[in-house]
Motif scaffolding. Structure first.
Motif, PDB file in Angstrom:
ATOM      1  N   ALA A 138      49.887 -22.875  96.358  1.00 31.38           N
ATOM      2  CA  ALA A 138      48.835 -23.799  95.925  1.00 31.38           C
ATOM      3  C   ALA A 138      49.279 -25.244  96.104  1.00 31.38           C
ATOM      4  CB  ALA A 138      48.472 -23.540  94.468  1.00 31.38           C
ATOM      5  N   SER A 139      50.593 -25.484  95.988  1.00 29.99           N
ATOM      6  CA  SER A 139      51.102 -26.831  96.181  1.00 29.99           C
ATOM      7  C   SER A 139      50.914 -27.299  97.616  1.00 29.99           C
ATOM      8  CB  SER A 139      52.593 -26.883  95.816  1.00 29.99           C
ATOM      9  OG  SER A 139      52.796 -26.521  94.469  1.00 29.99           O
ATOM     10  N   ALA A 140      50.848 -26.362  98.544  1.00 38.60           N
ATOM     11  CA  ALA A 140      50.692 -26.704  99.957  1.00 38.60           C
ATOM     12  C   ALA A 140      49.237 -26.748 100.388  1.00 38.60           C
ATOM     13  CB  ALA A 140      51.443 -25.688 100.818  1.00 38.60           C
ATOM     14  N   ALA A 141      48.303 -26.444  99.497  1.00 37.98           N
ATOM     15  CA  ALA A 141      46.901 -26.302  99.888  1.00 37.98           C
ATOM     16  C   ALA A 141      46.293 -27.595 100.404  1.00 37.98           C
ATOM     17  CB  ALA A 141      46.085 -25.761  98.706  1.00 37.98           C
ATOM     18  N   ASN A 142      46.765 -28.741  99.921  1.00 40.74           N
ATOM     19  CA  ASN A 142      46.205 -30.017 100.365  1.00 40.74           C
ATOM     20  C   ASN A 142      46.750 -30.485 101.699  1.00 40.74           C
ATOM     21  OD1 ASN A 142      44.258 -30.841  98.503  1.00 40.74           O
ATOM     22  ND2 ASN A 142      45.800 -31.539  97.051  1.00 40.74           N
ATOM     23  N   VAL A 143      47.808 -29.858 102.207  1.00 49.18           N
ATOM     24  CA  VAL A 143      48.473 -30.386 103.396  1.00 49.18           C
ATOM     25  C   VAL A 143      48.649 -29.338 104.493  1.00 49.18           C
ATOM     26  CG1 VAL A 143      49.650 -32.233 102.136  1.00 49.18           C
ATOM     27  CG2 VAL A 143      50.751 -29.995 102.343  1.00 49.18           C
ATOM     28  N   THR A 144      48.006 -28.192 104.355  1.00 48.55           N
ATOM     29  CA  THR A 144      48.057 -27.160 105.395  1.00 48.55           C
ATOM     30  C   THR A 144      46.681 -26.538 105.560  1.00 48.55           C
ATOM     31  OG1 THR A 144      48.774 -25.506 103.763  1.00 48.55           O
ATOM     32  CG2 THR A 144      50.498 -26.595 105.042  1.00 48.55           C
ATOM     33  N   LYS A 145      46.425 -25.969 106.747  1.00 45.92           N
ATOM     34  CA  LYS A 145      45.126 -25.377 107.032  1.00 45.92           C
ATOM     35  C   LYS A 145      44.858 -24.162 106.154  1.00 45.92           C
ATOM     36  CE  LYS A 145      43.403 -24.899 111.127  1.00 45.92           C
ATOM     37  NZ  LYS A 145      43.224 -24.518 112.554  1.00 45.92           N
ATOM     38  N   SER A 146      45.876 -23.342 105.932  1.00 47.61           N
ATOM     39  CA  SER A 146      45.728 -22.155 105.091  1.00 47.61           C
ATOM     40  C   SER A 146      47.097 -21.732 104.592  1.00 47.61           C
ATOM     41  CB  SER A 146      45.070 -21.002 105.870  1.00 47.61           C
ATOM     42  OG  SER A 146      45.943 -20.535 106.890  1.00 47.61           O
ATOM     43  N   GLN A 147      47.103 -20.824 103.614  1.00 45.54           N
ATOM     44  CA  GLN A 147      48.343 -20.371 103.000  1.00 45.54           C
ATOM     45  C   GLN A 147      48.282 -18.852 102.853  1.00 45.54           C
ATOM     46  OE1 GLN A 147      46.127 -22.445 100.913  1.00 45.54           O
ATOM     47  NE2 GLN A 147      46.666 -24.045 102.381  1.00 45.54           N
ATOM     48  N   ARG A 148      49.388 -18.194 103.182  1.00 48.70           N
ATOM     49  CA  ARG A 148      49.473 -16.743 103.097  1.00 48.70           C
ATOM     50  C   ARG A 148      50.720 -16.339 102.306  1.00 48.70           C
ATOM     51  NH1 ARG A 148      47.367 -18.122 107.946  1.00 48.70           N
ATOM     52  NH2 ARG A 148      45.880 -16.734 109.013  1.00 48.70           N
ATOM     53  N   LEU A 149      50.614 -15.262 101.543  1.00 49.23           N
ATOM     54  CA  LEU A 149      51.766 -14.655 100.881  1.00 49.23           C
ATOM     55  C   LEU A 149      51.922 -13.236 101.416  1.00 49.23           C
ATOM     56  CD1 LEU A 149      53.988 -14.474  98.683  1.00 49.23           C
ATOM     57  CD2 LEU A 149      52.195 -13.665  97.109  1.00 49.23           C
ATOM     58  N   ILE A 150      53.072 -12.952 101.994  1.00 52.06           N
ATOM     59  CA  ILE A 150      53.345 -11.622 102.541  1.00 52.06           C
ATOM     60  C   ILE A 150      54.086 -10.812 101.484  1.00 52.06           C
ATOM     61  CG2 ILE A 150      54.482 -10.348 104.394  1.00 52.06           C
ATOM     62  CD1 ILE A 150      54.287 -12.861 106.106  1.00 52.06           C
ATOM     63  N   GLN A 151      53.551  -9.648 101.144  1.00 47.84           N
ATOM     64  CA  GLN A 151      54.139  -8.867 100.063  1.00 47.84           C
ATOM     65  C   GLN A 151      54.838  -7.590 100.531  1.00 47.84           C
ATOM     66  OE1 GLN A 151      52.073  -8.757  96.297  1.00 47.84           O
ATOM     67  NE2 GLN A 151      50.384  -9.957  97.153  1.00 47.84           N
ATOM     68  N   HIS A 152      54.796  -7.307 101.824  1.00 43.32           N
ATOM     69  CA  HIS A 152      55.530  -6.145 102.334  1.00 43.32           C
ATOM     70  C   HIS A 152      55.921  -6.412 103.772  1.00 43.32           C
ATOM     71  CE1 HIS A 152      51.767  -4.987 104.388  1.00 43.32           C
ATOM     72  NE2 HIS A 152      51.175  -5.285 103.256  1.00 43.32           N
ATOM     73  N   ALA A 153      57.046  -5.876 104.186  1.00 48.70           N
ATOM     74  CA  ALA A 153      57.620  -6.197 105.487  1.00 48.70           C
ATOM     75  C   ALA A 153      56.707  -5.817 106.643  1.00 48.70           C
ATOM     76  CB  ALA A 153      58.974  -5.500 105.643  1.00 48.70           C
ATOM     77  N   SER A 154      55.971  -4.727 106.503  1.00 41.58           N
ATOM     78  CA  SER A 154      55.127  -4.293 107.617  1.00 41.58           C
ATOM     79  C   SER A 154      54.019  -5.292 107.922  1.00 41.58           C
ATOM     80  CB  SER A 154      54.524  -2.915 107.319  1.00 41.58           C
ATOM     81  OG  SER A 154      53.728  -2.963 106.142  1.00 41.58           O
ATOM     82  N   GLY A 155      53.736  -6.182 106.965  1.00 44.53           N
ATOM     83  CA  GLY A 155      52.700  -7.180 107.202  1.00 44.53           C
ATOM     84  C   GLY A 155      53.204  -8.444 107.868  1.00 44.53           C
ATOM     85  N   ILE A 156      54.517  -8.560 108.062  1.00 43.36           N
ATOM     86  CA  ILE A 156      55.072  -9.808 108.588  1.00 43.36           C
ATOM     87  C   ILE A 156      54.602 -10.115 110.013  1.00 43.36           C
ATOM     88  CG2 ILE A 156      57.222 -10.926 109.338  1.00 43.36           C
ATOM     89  CD1 ILE A 156      58.556  -9.775 106.830  1.00 43.36           C
ATOM     90  N   PRO A 157      54.730  -9.187 110.976  1.00 36.15           N
ATOM     91  CA  PRO A 157      54.357  -9.564 112.349  1.00 36.15           C
ATOM     92  C   PRO A 157      52.906 -10.023 112.473  1.00 36.15           C
ATOM     93  CG  PRO A 157      55.680  -7.574 112.380  1.00 36.15           C
ATOM     94  CD  PRO A 157      55.340  -7.842 110.941  1.00 36.15           C
TER      95      PRO A 157
END
Length: 563
Positions: A138-157
């Motif tokens: 949320a701290s990055a929401a004003n300075v980036t197009k979007s923000q993602r949180l990856i919660q499992h390794a298979s979702g990284i690529p």
């Protein structure tokens, strides 16, 4: 008593020799074409940095995360490639935000990979983990197009690939991806990433809007064009030139658009957007074509411009359209939009407005700009900028901090075959030197001549002085010109003009030459009239070097205050 109770989170024990989530991040970035990563290691990001050691990616370690962001930004500006930034959790991530604001405001494509505390610490609970924030992204929401949180390794690529795609799709910009510590360190069953594809989303103009814009331009008698930063980001230079010549339209470039139109062309008003004479040309246009600009504070001569004709505004960012003036708004990539306009436009009759000669108007306007400067006793300043311009090779890229020299350069710097980069998107201090470091590294990655010039004031230089260690460690070919006037010079001028005195603008500063030499970086102090030969020698040298000029430069008088 267990003295470790309530202690900060300790890093999980990695499995030696086994691939982990960090490898998936690095493999995906490599498959997408990344060559270089900027950043600083941190406890929660150890998995990322261990994976770097097993990859071909070059890592450039800055000394402050904000400067890492500026460097990744400069890498992208110099090459057109995506800048990649690795951040640690909490303080490290937050320290980067001012640099990311510049990239976001200017539309620079970046992929930011930030570590996070372990998954079990996420949420509303306060577990007392080191670097823990309630909601870091949320701290990055004003300075980036979007923000993602990856919660499992298979979702990284897939997440990294999606972030890259979004970063390069217009409007371009930085995209934020978070990966928790344990996801980076835990062993994975996901196979090695072999390939990845990130094609930018198409952003063409709507056909009915193109048709309407062409009709307006075809009927125009006195068209004019404003080329903003979007024209450069959309690689629209060739179409911009063709349209201007077909219309017989004067073209002025905003500071961000500097270089989008040939400086010495007979239709070029150059970049004198802060001049009342140029403002009057734009006001008098019956159709004003605005490409990749919001007509914001600087480009509108501080909102004094009052166009009397119709406006066509093209921008990939829908929030920009009509943000300052009613217009025929066309949401599109500047390159695609101007290509469509150029294809539909035929050269117009130059005699359609009896007595109107656009080239003569441009020449007369530039002469009036010159006469205004002649009346202000600015010979030292104009000679100084001209000497720098003549010393810098025509194809060399330059990076300018927020300093009086840069304010001059916004208006008078002919980029020639090089590129002009400044921090005018967000306007924060400290961009010049780390941005140039990233630019030089990027040019090296392309096998191109890598020497670049950075220009800072003494105030802005102190924001990035630690990066002398980075430049020395990586032997980066940056020449850093520091113009030392003893304080925040532009703020001094503003305050003296507004209040008759300046407060808190004077600075104690180091001996920049001795300080640079203490880092092992060659440095010299020269008089302003000797800047040309000194620059010539420094730009021909190897590795990093510093030139210090102690002088007080004045800015040309503003014209918007006369309104």
């Amino acid at each position: 008593m267990d003295i470790t109770a309530g202690a900060a989170s300790a890093p999980p024990t990695p499995v030696s020799g086994q691939r982990n989530g960090g490898d998936l991040v690095v493999e995906t970035l490599s498959a997408l074409g990344a060559t270089t990563v900027f950043g600083i290691p941190g406890q929660h990001a150890l998995g990322l940095f261990d994976a770097l050691s097993r990859s071909d990616l070059r890592f450039v370690s800055s000394r402050v995360e904000n400067n890492s962001a500026f460097a990744a930004d400069g890498f992208s500006r110099a090459t057109g490639d995506v800048g990649v930034l690795f951040l640690s959790t909490g303080p490290g991530a937050l320290t980067s935000l001012a640099g990311l604001q510049e990239a976001y405001a200017t539309g620079v494509p970046m992929v930011v990979v930030a570590s996070q505390i372990p998954l079990e610490g996420l949420g509303a609970r306060r577990k007392g983990m080191l670097h823990q924030l309630d909601d870091q992204k949320a701290s990055a929401a004003n300075v980036t197009k979007s923000q993602r949180l990856i919660q499992h390794a298979s979702g990284i690529p897939s997440a990294i690939q999606d972030a890259w795609t979004e970063a390069v799709s217009s409007p371009q910009g930085p995209v934020w991806v978070e990966v928790p510590q344990n996801v980076l360190l835990d062993p994975v069953m996901v196979p090695e990433v072999e390939d990845a594809l990130a094609e930018p989303f198409d952003n063409p103009p709507r056909i009915e809007l193109v048709r309407e814009a062409v009709a307006w331009l075809r009927d125009s008698k006195r068209p004019a064009i404003v080329a903003g930063g979007g024209a450069r980001r959309g690689r629209a230079e060739a179409w911009l030139l063709s349209i201007a010549e077909k219309l017989g339209a004067p073209v002025v470039c905003s500071p961000g658009g500097n270089g989008a139109f040939p400086w010495t062309h007979e239709l070029s008003l150059q970049s004198w957007v802060e001049d009342r004479h140029v403002t009057e040309v734009l006001e008098d246009a019956d159709v004003l074509l605005v490409v990749g600009s919001s007509l914001g504070e600087v480009t509108s001569n501080y909102f004094t411009m009052e166009p009397r004709g119709r406006i066509i505004q093209i921008d990939a960012e829908p929030r920009v359209l009509e943000s300052n003036r009613p217009a025929l708004g066309i949401r599109a990539d500047a390159g695609q939009a101007l290509a469509a306009l150029d294809e539909a436009l035929q050269p117009l009759d130059r005699d359609r407005q009896p007595g109107y000669d656009a080239a003569a108007l441009v020449a007369e306007t530039l002469a009036r700009v010159g006469a205004r400067l002649d009346a202000q006793d600015l010979g030292k300043e104009r000679a100084f900028l001209q000497d720098i311009r003549e010393a810098v090779p025509a194809g060399m890229q330059t990076f300018w901090d927020m300093t009086i020299s840069a304010y001059w350069a916004w208006s008078c710097w002919d980029a020639r075959e090089g590129q002009f980069h400044s921090a005018q998107g967000a306007g924060g201090l400290g961009f010049g030197f780390p941005g140039a470091i990233g630019g030089a590294v990027g040019l090296e990655s392309r096998g191109l001549p890598a020497r670049v010039l950075a220009v800072s004031g003494d105030g802005s230089a102190m924001y990035s002085i630690a990066e002398l260690a980075t430049a020395r460690q990586h032997d980066i070919p940056v020449t850093w010109l520091i113009v030392d006037d003893g304080g925040y010079g532009i703020l001094r001028e503003y305050m003296e003009g507004a209040f008759g005195k300046a407060t808190a603008t004077e600075l104690s500063r180091p001996d920049f030459v001795a300080l640079a030499e203490s880092f092992g970086v060659p440095a010299r102090r020269v008089a302003p009239e000797d800047i040309g030969p000194a620059l010539g020698a420094s730009l021909a040298a190897e590795g990093p070097n510093v030139i210090v000029v102690e002088t007080l430069l004045r800015l040309f008088a503003p014209t918007h205050l006369d309104q």
